[in-house]
Design an enzyme around this catalytic site. Structure first.
Site, mmCIF file in Angstrom:
data_model
loop_
_atom_site.group_PDB
_atom_site.id
_atom_site.type_symbol
_atom_site.label_atom_id
_atom_site.label_comp_id
_atom_site.label_asym_id
_atom_site.label_seq_id
_atom_site.Cartn_x
_atom_site.Cartn_y
_atom_site.Cartn_z
ATOM 1 N N ASN A 182 1.312 32.008 63.576
ATOM 2 C CA ASN A 182 -0.113 33.139 63.940
ATOM 3 C C ASN A 182 -1.149 32.399 64.009
ATOM 4 O O ASN A 182 -1.255 31.229 63.030
ATOM 5 C CB ASN A 182 -0.226 34.548 63.107
ATOM 6 C CG ASN A 182 -0.950 33.132 61.546
ATOM 7 O OD1 ASN A 182 -0.371 33.238 60.807
ATOM 8 N ND2 ASN A 182 -1.682 34.366 61.030
ATOM 9 N N LYS A 205 4.463 20.148 60.515
ATOM 10 C CA LYS A 205 5.522 21.200 60.510
ATOM 11 C C LYS A 205 4.918 22.382 61.199
ATOM 12 O O LYS A 205 4.363 23.109 60.890
ATOM 13 C CB LYS A 205 6.835 21.149 59.421
ATOM 14 C CG LYS A 205 8.356 22.281 59.693
ATOM 15 C CD LYS A 205 9.311 22.733 58.803
ATOM 16 C CE LYS A 205 8.344 24.126 58.385
ATOM 17 N NZ LYS A 205 8.886 24.901 59.911
ATOM 18 N N GLU A 280 -3.384 28.104 52.051
ATOM 19 C CA GLU A 280 -3.786 28.601 52.287
ATOM 20 C C GLU A 280 -3.424 30.187 52.560
ATOM 21 O O GLU A 280 -2.106 29.699 53.450
ATOM 22 C CB GLU A 280 -4.971 28.573 54.130
ATOM 23 C CG GLU A 280 -5.595 27.726 53.392
ATOM 24 C CD GLU A 280 -6.923 28.276 53.540
ATOM 25 O OE1 GLU A 280 -7.256 29.635 53.329
ATOM 26 O OE2 GLU A 280 -8.399 27.943 53.209
ATOM 27 N N CYS A 314 -4.745 36.708 58.496
ATOM 28 C CA CYS A 314 -4.516 36.840 56.941
ATOM 29 C C CYS A 314 -5.627 37.201 56.115
ATOM 30 O O CYS A 314 -6.185 37.924 54.939
ATOM 31 C CB CYS A 314 -4.473 34.611 56.255
ATOM 32 S SG CYS A 314 -5.700 34.232 57.099
ATOM 33 N N GLU A 411 0.898 42.582 51.233
ATOM 34 C CA GLU A 411 -0.143 42.268 52.693
ATOM 35 C C GLU A 411 1.182 42.768 52.969
ATOM 36 O O GLU A 411 2.968 42.313 53.344
ATOM 37 C CB GLU A 411 -0.133 40.858 52.156
ATOM 38 C CG GLU A 411 -0.134 40.605 53.359
ATOM 39 C CD GLU A 411 -0.423 38.688 53.529
ATOM 40 O OE1 GLU A 411 0.494 37.913 53.066
ATOM 41 O OE2 GLU A 411 -1.428 38.449 53.731
ATOM 42 N N PHE A 413 0.880 42.515 57.017
ATOM 43 C CA PHE A 413 1.327 42.050 58.146
ATOM 44 C C PHE A 413 1.272 42.513 59.241
ATOM 45 O O PHE A 413 2.227 41.952 59.428
ATOM 46 C CB PHE A 413 2.237 39.885 57.528
ATOM 47 C CG PHE A 413 1.047 39.370 57.470
ATOM 48 C CD1 PHE A 413 -0.277 38.972 57.501
ATOM 49 C CD2 PHE A 413 1.385 38.055 58.700
ATOM 50 C CE1 PHE A 413 -0.799 38.137 57.743
ATOM 51 C CE2 PHE A 413 1.339 36.881 58.869
ATOM 52 C CZ PHE A 413 -0.098 36.952 58.735
#
Ligand code: NAD
Length: 511
Positions: A182, A205, A280, A314, A411, A413
């Protein structure tokens, strides 16, 4: 769930990618290791357009040997040309890079929209405001990294010696950066900005689901004058390339953004050489609405705090704690707002919400929507059922959700918000802090004392008052509890890329 008008159906047009984007997609997508782009030794990865379920292209992927090579190149640049550059010269490279990001934003945003499925305008904003903005902000820090000098108090066996101490702030070394899919331009800039300012070199990466934006970073940073090896770009799968980076003994620090589950794996892999780690991770952020809130401001802001990026953010405000006195009105207005949002192709003008990143993510989100109803929550709006290609899910507003339901704890998402009714402030605050996450949050009231009192009690890295997730380069951002370790953005975001060396200097006199 009832299907309603076509307001939430996709914008009908599916504009073709520009000739420049088609040319970009048809070129090979290699790894940048040291001074050149080369083929990866792991199996190439297909990249999907999530709005159309078509294959855009394939990218090369890095094997463990490729990771080795990239780490060697990064070490050589750290011990060589990049490590020897002054802060001012590093800042100049970063400023040129920021400008190149802006100059290339139109094509880069198109590519980011194609593999990420998010509206073109939002991709442009991420590249210019977050990408270039962060680079310029951290370029400013490159010339301001300084230690301190002091005369220590006497102590220990050498107490009689008079000496002074001078501290140096040195780059922590080779950084392994692993990013999610994202807003990849923002995620990469968030790692690269402080790392370059500090004088570190980077092995980055990309996320396998949205890797293409990384290639612009690689080319443009070389063009901006970063010596080869300063930035190495690898594509690859998490459990292969990502795991090899996390475990590599030649990497000094890992900076990771992604899910809490993978964050735990990174920590375990980093144990070998005790890498420094910043994380994070996920969130389940609260939006707290008191009866005196300005509802005209709150409704669009809180709806978009959850639905922006189709809920794939997030810091998304996914738990709405609404005081009983305004609960019904707020739920109804947010439901109407949600139903009026236009879902559609990322490149179509007028699209407000794009697709979820993958079929797997869509199934996961749909699973939570079904679960919420089984748990006793009620869908308060009229999300359109989706027919047609693309991983689209229309926004869902769950009313009568309880804080202990799984839909309010985990979560998701995706574009799903849980509206929880409250009357008692203390009980509400207990519920607010009852998840394993602590990333973001906001309090909505015109009463300043109540706003500050409640903001202080929300156990999150960031709390807004009458605003949700006000991200800026200067403002520290990061998670409490299982939302992460450390902070990004701002001066605090630079610290994890530096280590302190204390040099003690004998002044040759006895006290
Ligand atoms: P993810 O954890 O599945 O993947 C993130 C990255 O980790 C990818 O590059 C992936 O290839 C890599 N990875 C996967 N397994 C790995 C392993 N074993 N070792 C090393 N690397 C591995 O996350 P995602 O689905 O790409 O992103 C969504 C998650 O990211 C959500 O939980 C979201 O909350 C979080 N996120 C957090 C922030 C923040 O700032 N706190 C920002 C954006 C996203």
């Amino acid at each position: 769930m009832s299907a309603r008008s076509n307001l939430s159906q996709p914008a009908p047009s599916q504009p073709a990618p520009s000739p420049a984007a088609l040319q970009f997609l048809s070129a090979p997508h290699r790894l940048l290791i040291g001074d050149g782009f080369r083929e990866g030794r792991a199996a190439p990865i297909a990249v999907e357009n999530p709005c159309r379920e078509t294959t855009l292209t394939h990218v090369d992927a890095a094997s463990a040997d490729d990771v080795d090579d990239a780490v060697r190149a990064a070490r050589a640049a750290l011990d060589g040309p990049w490590g020897r550059m002054s802060g001012a010269d590093r800042a100049a490279v970063m400023m040129r890079f920021a400008q190149l990001l802006e100059d290339n934003a139109p094509l880069m945003a198109e590519v980011m929209a194609l593999d990420g499925g998010q509206p073109l305008d939002s991709c442009k904003a991420v590249i210019t405001m977050l990408g270039a903005g962060l680079m310029r902000y951290y370029a400013g820090w490159a010339t301001k990294i300084a230690g301190e000098s002091f005369l220590p108090s006497p102590g220990g066996s050498r107490a009689a010696l008079d000496f002074m101490v001078s501290t140096l702030r040195e780059p922590i070394g080779v950084v392994g950066a692993i990013v999610p899919w994202n807003a990849p331009a923002g995620m990469m800039a968030l790692k690269l900005g402080p790392a370059l300012a500090a004088g570190c070199t980077v092995v980055m990466k990309t996320a396998e689901l949205a890797p293409l934006t990384g290639e612009f970073f690689a080319r443009l940073l070389l063009e901006a004058g970063a010596p080869p090896g300063t930035f190495n770009l690898l594509h690859g799968l998490g459990h292969e390339t990502g795991a090899a980076i996390a475990a590599h003994p030649g990497i000094d620090k890992i900076t990771f953004t992604g899910s809490t589950a993978v964050g735990r794996r990174i920590v375990q892999a980093a144990l070998g050489n005790l890498k420094k780690v910043t994380l994070e991770l996920g969130g389940k952020s609260p939006i707290i609405v008191f009866p005196d809130a300005d509802l005209d401001q709150l409704v669009p802001a809180s709806a978009m705090a959850c639905f922006v990026g189709s809920g794939q953010a997030c810091m998304a405000g996914t738990r709405l704690f609404i005081h009983d006195a305004v609960y019904d009105e707020v739920v109804a207005r947010i439901g109407t707002f949600a139903d009026d949002l236009v879902l559609g192709d990322a490149l179509a003008p007028g699209t407000q919400l794009g697709a979820l990143i993958s079929a797997r993510q869509r199934e996961r989100v749909e699973g939570y929507i079904a679960l919420g109803q089984q748990e006793g929550a009620r869908i308060a709006n009229a999300p359109a059922a989706w027919s047609g290609p693309g991983h689209f899910v229309a926004p869902v507003v769950f009313a009568e959700a309880r804080a202990d339901m799984r839909i309010a704890q985990e979560e998701i998402f995706g574009p799903v918000v849980c509206a929880i009714r409250f009357t008692d402030e203390e009980a509400m605050l207990r519920d607010v802090n009852s998840t394993s996450y602590g990333l973001s949050g906001s309090v909505w009231t015109r009463d300043i004392q109540r706003a500050l009192r409640v903001a202080r009690r929300v156990d999150s890295g960031q709390v807004g008052i009458n605003v949700h997730a006000a991200v800026s380069p200067e403002t520290p951002f990061g998670g409490n509890r299982e939302s992460g370790w450390g902070r990004e953005f701002g001066r605090e975001g630079l610290d994890p890329y530096l280590k302190t060396k204390a040099i003690s200097i004998n002044l040759g006199e006895r006290r």
